[in-house]
Design an enzyme around this catalytic site. Structure first.
Site, PDB file in Angstrom:
ATOM      1  N   ARG A   1     -11.713  -0.604   8.540  1.00 41.08           N
ATOM      2  CA  ARG A   1     -10.574   0.125   7.948  1.00 41.08           C
ATOM      3  C   ARG A   1     -11.089   0.836   6.717  1.00 41.08           C
ATOM      4  O   ARG A   1     -11.623   0.197   5.801  1.00 41.08           O
ATOM      5  CB  ARG A   1      -9.449  -0.843   7.569  1.00 41.08           C
ATOM      6  CG  ARG A   1      -8.412  -0.183   6.682  1.00 41.08           C
ATOM      7  CD  ARG A   1      -7.168  -1.019   6.488  1.00 41.08           C
ATOM      8  NE  ARG A   1      -6.384  -1.086   7.702  1.00 41.08           N
ATOM      9  CZ  ARG A   1      -5.114  -1.491   7.745  1.00 41.08           C
ATOM     10  NH1 ARG A   1      -4.491  -1.853   6.635  1.00 41.08           N
ATOM     11  NH2 ARG A   1      -4.462  -1.530   8.884  1.00 41.08           N
TER      12      ARG A   1
ATOM     13  N   HIS B   1      -4.619   5.549  13.439  1.00 37.44           N
ATOM     14  CA  HIS B   1      -4.445   4.085  13.480  1.00 37.44           C
ATOM     15  C   HIS B   1      -4.237   3.677  14.951  1.00 37.44           C
ATOM     16  O   HIS B   1      -3.135   3.323  15.369  1.00 37.44           O
ATOM     17  CB  HIS B   1      -3.247   3.695  12.616  1.00 37.44           C
ATOM     18  CG  HIS B   1      -3.168   2.244  12.253  1.00 37.44           C
ATOM     19  ND1 HIS B   1      -4.112   1.317  12.661  1.00 37.44           N
ATOM     20  CD2 HIS B   1      -2.249   1.550  11.530  1.00 37.44           C
ATOM     21  CE1 HIS B   1      -3.773   0.117  12.190  1.00 37.44           C
ATOM     22  NE2 HIS B   1      -2.645   0.233  11.516  1.00 37.44           N
TER      23      HIS B   1
ATOM     24  N   GLN C   1      -2.680   0.229  16.179  1.00 37.67           N
ATOM     25  CA  GLN C   1      -1.245   0.132  15.926  1.00 37.67           C
ATOM     26  C   GLN C   1      -0.449   0.872  16.994  1.00 37.67           C
ATOM     27  O   GLN C   1       0.548   0.357  17.509  1.00 37.67           O
ATOM     28  CB  GLN C   1      -0.915   0.707  14.546  1.00 37.67           C
ATOM     29  CG  GLN C   1       0.570   0.632  14.205  1.00 37.67           C
ATOM     30  CD  GLN C   1       1.061  -0.795  14.021  1.00 37.67           C
ATOM     31  OE1 GLN C   1       0.491  -1.551  13.252  1.00 37.67           O
ATOM     32  NE2 GLN C   1       2.122  -1.167  14.725  1.00 37.67           N
TER      33      GLN C   1
ATOM     34  N   ASP D   1       7.263   5.735   9.066  1.00 35.44           N
ATOM     35  CA  ASP D   1       6.250   5.023   8.270  1.00 35.44           C
ATOM     36  C   ASP D   1       6.521   5.349   6.803  1.00 35.44           C
ATOM     37  O   ASP D   1       7.349   6.209   6.485  1.00 35.44           O
ATOM     38  CB  ASP D   1       4.848   5.490   8.717  1.00 35.44           C
ATOM     39  CG  ASP D   1       3.710   4.625   8.180  1.00 35.44           C
ATOM     40  OD1 ASP D   1       3.978   3.574   7.560  1.00 35.44           O
ATOM     41  OD2 ASP D   1       2.545   5.023   8.369  1.00 35.44           O
TER      42      ASP D   1
ATOM     43  N   CYS E   1       5.271   0.457  11.710  1.00 38.63           N
ATOM     44  CA  CYS E   1       4.023  -0.317  11.734  1.00 38.63           C
ATOM     45  C   CYS E   1       3.986  -1.398  10.658  1.00 38.63           C
ATOM     46  O   CYS E   1       3.250  -2.364  10.784  1.00 38.63           O
ATOM     47  CB  CYS E   1       2.830   0.620  11.595  1.00 38.63           C
ATOM     48  SG  CYS E   1       2.759   1.521  10.034  1.00 38.63           S
TER      49      CYS E   1
ATOM     50  N   ARG F   1       0.433  -6.625  17.814  1.00 38.85           N
ATOM     51  CA  ARG F   1      -0.891  -6.288  17.268  1.00 38.85           C
ATOM     52  C   ARG F   1      -1.914  -7.355  17.673  1.00 38.85           C
ATOM     53  O   ARG F   1      -3.064  -7.049  17.963  1.00 38.85           O
ATOM     54  CB  ARG F   1      -0.828  -6.178  15.731  1.00 38.85           C
ATOM     55  CG  ARG F   1      -0.070  -4.981  15.183  1.00 38.85           C
ATOM     56  CD  ARG F   1      -0.757  -3.660  15.510  1.00 38.85           C
ATOM     57  NE  ARG F   1      -2.155  -3.662  15.150  1.00 38.85           N
ATOM     58  CZ  ARG F   1      -2.634  -3.370  13.933  1.00 38.85           C
ATOM     59  NH1 ARG F   1      -1.813  -2.990  12.989  1.00 38.85           N
ATOM     60  NH2 ARG F   1      -3.934  -3.398  13.685  1.00 38.85           N
TER      61      ARG F   1
HETATM   62  N1  NVA Z   1       0.321   5.097   7.021  1.00 35.33           N
HETATM   63  C1  NVA Z   1       0.106   3.798   6.450  1.00 35.33           C
HETATM   64  C2  NVA Z   1      -0.040   2.779   7.525  1.00 35.33           C
HETATM   65  C3  NVA Z   1      -0.247   1.373   7.033  1.00 35.33           C
HETATM   66  C4  NVA Z   1      -0.452   0.378   8.127  1.00 35.33           C
HETATM   67  C5  NVA Z   1      -1.121   3.832   5.569  1.00 35.33           C
HETATM   68  O1  NVA Z   1      -2.108   4.450   5.970  1.00 35.33           O
HETATM   69  O2  NVA Z   1      -1.081   3.272   4.479  1.00 35.33           O
HETATM   70  N1   CP Z   2       0.451  -2.112  10.383  1.00 37.17           N
HETATM   71  C1   CP Z   2      -0.689  -2.453   9.768  1.00 37.17           C
HETATM   72  O1   CP Z   2      -1.775  -1.970  10.085  1.00 37.17           O
HETATM   73  O2   CP Z   2      -0.529  -3.372   8.786  1.00 37.17           O
HETATM   74  P1   CP Z   2      -1.630  -3.857   7.742  1.00 37.17           P
HETATM   75  O3   CP Z   2      -1.860  -2.726   6.778  1.00 37.17           O
HETATM   76  O4   CP Z   2      -1.004  -5.046   7.096  1.00 37.17           O
HETATM   77  O5   CP Z   2      -2.895  -4.190   8.474  1.00 37.17           O
END
Ligand code: NVA
Ligand code: CP
Length: 302
Positions: A103, A130, A133, A221, A261, A289
């Site tokens: 990540r 992502h 997800q 989101d 998500c 997930r």
């Molecule tokens: N769009 C959000 C998703 C978190 C799971 C982010 O990138 O922070």
């Molecule tokens: N939805 C998701 O990816 O959550 P986290 O940021 O907690 O991993």
């Protein structure tokens, strides 16, 4: 030359049949098949350069449930945080472990890691995409509406972010109609949008209510993703009319479900009444997930 390992970086670079296979494997995971230890002796390195609850815990728990081991690498504790290159990290980790989940911020970093690694790489979220997800979201949709993702009608409301781009890739591969309502200056990635439009009925519409019309899945989101914390104030103004509330849900199909998500900000992108209400499936989605990542792990490193 050694064969290239299979990676899971995005939906667009996989055949639809493979994505269907992963969804089917997810269902078998959830049903409790693979209760043995198919990943016995396998190790997954998890590189997290951003925060996480679901991705980290579902992956670590999933590896343990399949009999393998996962180890967490953060910037603070690794040489990546001190500037060791992605390429060198990929080459070194490839000598120790059987797969990498990462990540991070730039999507290019994940692509480079995959290019330099001789083991499978899984994208656990970038600024662009992502994919794990959206697989869980698709699985939650087919659990609710039947086995064919192509039969879903999906509404995306809010930021044209990594999740919006991931839904576009899903529409590209499965061909379902997708309507997005995003503030004009916060649309999805133009190339990903164009590609999705070549294969599916994808429309940018002016309002959340229009996006939600007759949809099976209404999803959104946060207004400011990780790394955009400084923009929170400006974004709160730009997104004020892009909230999923009860009126938006009323425009959707009577059987529609709400997905997010998570983490969510109640009162911003979604009202508490919707996310905590009868149409919300966000905790099934979060549970899924786990089943999705176990399917991906088994397929890639099993
Ligand atoms: N769009 C959000 C998703 C978190 C799971 C982010 O990138 O922070
Ligand atoms: N939805 C998701 O990816 O959550 P986290 O940021 O907690 O991993």
């Amino acid at each position: 030359m050694a064969p290239q390992p299979r990676h899971f970086l995005d939906l667009a670079s996989h055949e639809t049949a493979y994505l269907r296979h992963l969804l089917e494997l997810t269902g078998r995971m959830k049903a409790g098949e693979f209760a043995g230890r198919p990943l016995e002796g396998r190790t997954l390195a998890m590189i997290f350069r951003k925060s996480s609850t679901r991705t980290r815990v579902s992956t670590e728990a999933g590896m343990a449930q399949l009999g393998g081991h996962a180890l967490m690498i953060s910037d603070r504790e690794s040489q990546m945080g001190r500037g060791e290159t992605v390429a060198d990290t990929a080459r070194v980790l490839s000598r120790y472990v059987d797969g990498i989940l990462i990540r991070t911020f730039g999507h290019d970093e994940v692509v480079e890691l995959a290019r330099e690694a001789s083991i499978p790489v899984i994208n656990g979220l970038t600024d662009l995409l992502h994919p794990c997800q959206v697989m869980a979201d698709l699985f939650t949709g087919v659990e609710e509406f039947g086995d064919d993702p192509a039969a879903l009608r999906v509404a995306w409301i809010g930021d044209g972010n990594n999740m919006a781009n991931s839904w576009l890739n899903a529409a590209y591969r499965f061909g379902f109609p997708l309507r997005l309502a995003c503030p004009p200056e916060y649309g999805p990635d133009p190339e990903i949008l164009k590609r999705a439009r070549s294969a599916a009925d994808v429309q940018l519409v002016p309002s959340p209510a229009e996006a939600a019309e007759s949809a099976h899945i209404v999803t959104t989101d946060v207004w400011a993703s990780m790394g955009q914390e400084d923009e929170q104030r400006a974004r709160a103004m730009a997104f004020a009319d892009y909230r999923v509330d009860e009126a938006v849900m009323k425009r959707a199909d009577p059987s529609a479900i709400f997905l997010h998500c998570l983490p969510a900000h109640r009162g911003e992108e979604v009202t508490a009444g919707v996310i905590d209400g009868p149409r919300s499936r966000v905790f099934d989605e979060a549970e899924n997930r786990l089943h999705v990542i176990k399917a991906i792990l088994l397929d890639l490193i099993g």
